[in-house]
Write an enzyme that holds these catalytic residues in place. Structure first.
Site, PDB file in Angstrom:
ATOM      1  CG  ASP A 187      -2.229   0.785   0.885  1.00 19.58           C
ATOM      2  OD1 ASP A 187      -3.289   0.148   0.720  1.00 19.58           O
ATOM      3  OD2 ASP A 187      -2.154   2.036   0.769  1.00 19.58           O
ATOM      4  CB  THR A 224     -15.568  -3.043  -9.023  1.00 17.78           C
ATOM      5  OG1 THR A 224     -15.706  -4.046  -8.001  1.00 17.78           O
ATOM      6  CG2 THR A 224     -16.806  -3.024  -9.894  1.00 17.78           C
ATOM      7  CG  LEU A 242     -14.527  -9.463  -0.387  1.00 13.78           C
ATOM      8  CD1 LEU A 242     -14.937  -8.310   0.504  1.00 13.78           C
ATOM      9  CD2 LEU A 242     -13.111  -9.894  -0.047  1.00 13.78           C
ATOM     10  CD  GLU A 290     -16.778  -2.912   3.260  1.00 14.72           C
ATOM     11  OE1 GLU A 290     -17.415  -2.280   4.113  1.00 14.72           O
ATOM     12  OE2 GLU A 290     -16.259  -2.376   2.268  1.00 14.72           O
ATOM     13  CB  ALA A 350     -38.372  -3.095   3.129  1.00 16.17           C
ATOM     14  N   GLY A 398     -26.422   1.344   0.691  1.00 18.34           N
ATOM     15  CA  GLY A 398     -25.269   2.241   0.777  1.00 18.34           C
ATOM     16  C   GLY A 398     -24.011   1.418   0.612  1.00 18.34           C
ATOM     17  CB  CYS A 455     -19.851  -2.259  -3.752  1.00 15.37           C
ATOM     18  SG  CYS A 455     -18.192  -2.760  -3.258  1.00 15.37           S
ATOM     19  CE  LYS A 478     -16.478   1.403  -5.832  1.00 18.83           C
ATOM     20  NZ  LYS A 478     -16.396   0.499  -6.972  1.00 18.83           N
ATOM     21  CE  LYS A 521     -21.742  -5.412   4.674  1.00 14.83           C
ATOM     22  NZ  LYS A 521     -21.804  -6.506   3.736  1.00 14.83           N
TER      23      LYS A 521
HETATM   24  P1  NAD Z   1     -10.076   0.709  -0.152  1.00 17.96           P
HETATM   25  O1  NAD Z   1     -10.240   2.143  -0.430  1.00 17.96           O
HETATM   26  O2  NAD Z   1     -10.456   0.148   1.169  1.00 17.96           O
HETATM   27  O3  NAD Z   1      -8.551   0.276  -0.417  1.00 17.96           O
HETATM   28  C1  NAD Z   1      -7.802   0.670  -1.512  1.00 17.96           C
HETATM   29  C2  NAD Z   1      -6.346   0.775  -1.084  1.00 17.96           C
HETATM   30  O4  NAD Z   1      -5.522   0.944  -2.228  1.00 17.96           O
HETATM   31  C3  NAD Z   1      -6.041   1.983  -0.182  1.00 17.96           C
HETATM   32  O5  NAD Z   1      -5.462   1.526   1.020  1.00 17.96           O
HETATM   33  C4  NAD Z   1      -5.055   2.817  -1.002  1.00 17.96           C
HETATM   34  O6  NAD Z   1      -4.107   3.478  -0.200  1.00 17.96           O
HETATM   35  C5  NAD Z   1      -4.420   1.757  -1.882  1.00 17.96           C
HETATM   36  N1  NAD Z   1      -3.785   2.242  -3.118  1.00 17.96           N
HETATM   37  C6  NAD Z   1      -4.293   3.065  -4.064  1.00 17.96           C
HETATM   38  N2  NAD Z   1      -3.394   3.231  -5.063  1.00 17.96           N
HETATM   39  C7  NAD Z   1      -2.320   2.477  -4.754  1.00 17.96           C
HETATM   40  C8  NAD Z   1      -1.062   2.224  -5.396  1.00 17.96           C
HETATM   41  N3  NAD Z   1      -0.759   2.746  -6.574  1.00 17.96           N
HETATM   42  N4  NAD Z   1      -0.185   1.414  -4.774  1.00 17.96           N
HETATM   43  C9  NAD Z   1      -0.468   0.856  -3.582  1.00 17.96           C
HETATM   44  N5  NAD Z   1      -1.641   1.045  -2.935  1.00 17.96           N
HETATM   45  C10 NAD Z   1      -2.554   1.852  -3.517  1.00 17.96           C
HETATM   46  O7  NAD Z   1     -10.881  -0.033  -1.314  1.00 17.96           O
HETATM   47  P2  NAD Z   1     -11.699  -1.426  -1.239  1.00 17.96           P
HETATM   48  O8  NAD Z   1     -12.989  -1.228  -0.534  1.00 17.96           O
HETATM   49  O9  NAD Z   1     -10.781  -2.501  -0.808  1.00 17.96           O
HETATM   50  O10 NAD Z   1     -12.041  -1.628  -2.792  1.00 17.96           O
HETATM   51  C11 NAD Z   1     -11.049  -1.943  -3.736  1.00 17.96           C
HETATM   52  C12 NAD Z   1     -11.738  -2.370  -5.026  1.00 17.96           C
HETATM   53  O11 NAD Z   1     -12.472  -3.579  -4.817  1.00 17.96           O
HETATM   54  C13 NAD Z   1     -12.753  -1.360  -5.557  1.00 17.96           C
HETATM   55  O12 NAD Z   1     -12.714  -1.368  -6.961  1.00 17.96           O
HETATM   56  C14 NAD Z   1     -14.085  -1.903  -5.072  1.00 17.96           C
HETATM   57  O13 NAD Z   1     -15.152  -1.519  -5.894  1.00 17.96           O
HETATM   58  C15 NAD Z   1     -13.846  -3.393  -5.165  1.00 17.96           C
HETATM   59  N6  NAD Z   1     -14.660  -4.192  -4.255  1.00 17.96           N
HETATM   60  C16 NAD Z   1     -14.871  -3.763  -2.968  1.00 17.96           C
HETATM   61  C17 NAD Z   1     -15.620  -4.557  -2.093  1.00 17.96           C
HETATM   62  C18 NAD Z   1     -15.863  -4.103  -0.680  1.00 17.96           C
HETATM   63  O14 NAD Z   1     -16.718  -4.712  -0.025  1.00 17.96           O
HETATM   64  N7  NAD Z   1     -15.182  -3.094  -0.188  1.00 17.96           N
HETATM   65  C19 NAD Z   1     -16.148  -5.785  -2.540  1.00 17.96           C
HETATM   66  C20 NAD Z   1     -15.885  -6.205  -3.842  1.00 17.96           C
HETATM   67  C21 NAD Z   1     -15.148  -5.402  -4.693  1.00 17.96           C
END
Ligand code: NAD
Length: 437
Positions: free
Chosen positions: A30, A122, A153, A155, A255, A260, A263, A266, A324
């Site tokens: 990260d 995504t 997955l 959260e 219901a 929110g 995911c 957006k 949630k």
């Molecule tokens: P998040 O914001 O929690 O985490 C993203 C991380 O990426 C951050 O810690 C950020 O610092 C890091 N980051 C960004 N650019 C970087 C780089 N160049 N190098 C290293 N680290 C970098 O995001 P998330 O909730 O984990 O979601 C990530 C993706 O997965 C999104 O596209 C989301 O739509 C998808 N997704 C999320 C969920 C969910 O429940 N949160 C479920 C399925 C899919």
């Protein structure tokens, strides 16, 4: 097998940890150094049940590590996962792909030997093509494949969702990349998880279509709830009655105050914008977004109505602000619409959430944050349940009534039984269910 997981958020940290649990050597990367430092000290940057123990176990056993040095992690990796955020782009509703493309450039610069670059984030249709173009332009000599492998997955149950998914989707026609992906997911293959191999484009679209379909179910049942309220029907029985039909399914028919989270809002927006740009507007999706936006706004009005038409000068107690239960994620939570609207109408808001208050404090100014469930209610004119955490499901009614100035309870998650609540002396308000006469 060596994996580099770029992005150590909800998806990257859970996926990386679970792959290490599968026996793979994983380095989570990260660019947020504070996050990496925390993880190195064994402190989780997010709340996800069971994650701390699983991280500790795999770190101890030497399969999982953390770094801010992308280059070092990528050099060694057979597969590099991009799991960075793809939030809504400011101003136009499209997905902001800048984090994905920046990661692609950084990966390109560091790759060494044949590497499978996997988009787990995504991303809209065509993103994999652009990631491939970026890498090819930077490293015309490199041997690599770009694969789409969306994550499903949730959260709050992320570990079991990752280790026992309904399916795994892998978008690539490259046999070499397929082999790497198959090896990574071998433990799931052994438990007979369906693994769908398809094209990259199809895989990218599957993720959006899945999330949008689930969001549609939620908006559908929310509209049916509104109808139930007018005709005296019970939305929970309607949901049960239709959900028992295998073609419909029981899930995502609760219901409530509107969807929110990080995911659905957006992703529905991004799909609608992509489709409109391409000239194939998805009118159902556009309507779902509109219904949900209005619904979140309408919830504060319900609270105001329950308080006799005005909350000016009143105190409202709120239980739960996360989108949630079992998460600290506040992204697009209904509470972000409801609380400011109550404040704008003159209410003082007292609130409590077991895990999300640290995140919420910056997003919800002027809220009186409380240390516990019952403390929230002291001297309040009404109690509103926004998030159905387990600890809110078994409230001591007598204690609640003694603490509140008036026994008004607005249950936006339908966790209580209307008959019981009325018998217990509450002025009870819920979603789409009739009250006893
Ligand atoms: P998040 O914001 O929690 O985490 C993203 C991380 O990426 C951050 O810690 C950020 O610092 C890091 N980051 C960004 N650019 C970087 C780089 N160049 N190098 C290293 N680290 C970098 O995001 P998330 O909730 O984990 O979601 C990530 C993706 O997965 C999104 O596209 C989301 O739509 C998808 N997704 C999320 C969920 C969910 O429940 N949160 C479920 C399925 C899919």
């Amino acid at each position: 097998m060596h994996v580099a997981m770029i992005g150590t958020g909800y998806v990257g940290l859970v996926s990386g940890t679970c792959f290490s649990e599968f026996g793979v050597d994983v380095v989570c990367v990260d660019k947020d150094r504070a996050k990496i430092e925390k993880l190195e000290q064994g402190v989780m940057p997010i709340y996800e049940p069971g994650l701390d123990d699983l991280v500790a176990k795999n770190v101890r056993e030497g399969r999982l590590s953390f770094t801010a040095d992308l280059s070092r992690a990528v050099k060694k990796a057979d597969a590099v996962f991009i799991a960075v955020g793809t939030p809504t782009r400011r101003g136009d509703g499209h997905a902001d792909l800048s984090y994905v493309y920046t990661a692609a450039k950084e990966i390109a610069a560091a790759m060494d030997g044949y590497t499978v670059v996997v988009t787990k984030s995504t991303v809209p249709v065509g993103t994999g093509d652009e990631v491939e173009r970026i890498i090819r332009e930077a490293r015309p000599d490199a041997q690599f494949d770009v694969v789409s492998n969306p994550e499903f997955l949730r959260e709050g149950s992320a570990i079991s969702d990752f280790t026992h998914p309904d399916r795994v989707v892998i978008g690539t026609h490259s046999p070499r990349a397929q082999e790497v992906m198959r090896a990574l997911y071998r433990p799931l293959h052994l438990i007979e998880t369906p693994i769908l191999f398809t094209s990259r484009t199809t895989s990218e679209l599957i993720k959006y279509a899945a999330n949008t379909f689930l969001a549609t179910k939620i908006s559908f049942i929310n509209e049916v709830a509104d109808l139930c309220e007018k005709v005296g029907a019970d939305v929970q029985d309607v949901a049960k009655g239709i959900g028992l039909d295998g073609r419909i399914g029981k899930k995502f028919l609760h219901a409530g105050p509107g969807y929110g989270g990080s995911c659905f809002p957006k992703d529905t927006l991004a799909l609608a914008h992509t489709a409109r740009d391409i000239g194939v507007p998805l009118r159902i999706v556009e309507t779902v977004i509109d219904i949900n936006t209005k619904r979140k706004k309408a919830m504060a009005e319900r609270v105001i109505a329950a308080c006799g038409g005005s909350v000016a000068g009143k105190t409202i107690a709120v239980l739960g602000v996360a989108f949630k239960p079992n998460t600290d994620d506040m992204r697009d939570s209904p509470s972000l619409d409801i609380l400011p609207q109550l404040q704008a109408n003159g209410a003082t808001v007292r609130a409590y959430d077991p895990e999300a208050m640290r995140e919420a404090k910056a997003l919800l100014p002027d809220v009186v944050w409380c240390d516990g469930t019952y403390e929230t209610m002291e001297g309040a004119d009404a109690l509103v349940i926004i998030t159905e955490w387990n600890q809110f499901r078994g409230l001591d009614f007598e204690r609640v009534k003694a603490l509140l100035r008036a026994p008004v309870l607005v249950d936006l998650r339908n966790i209580y039984n209307p008959d019981e609540m009325v018998r217990a002396g509450f002025d009870y308000h819920c979603i789409g269910r009739p009250l006893p006469l």
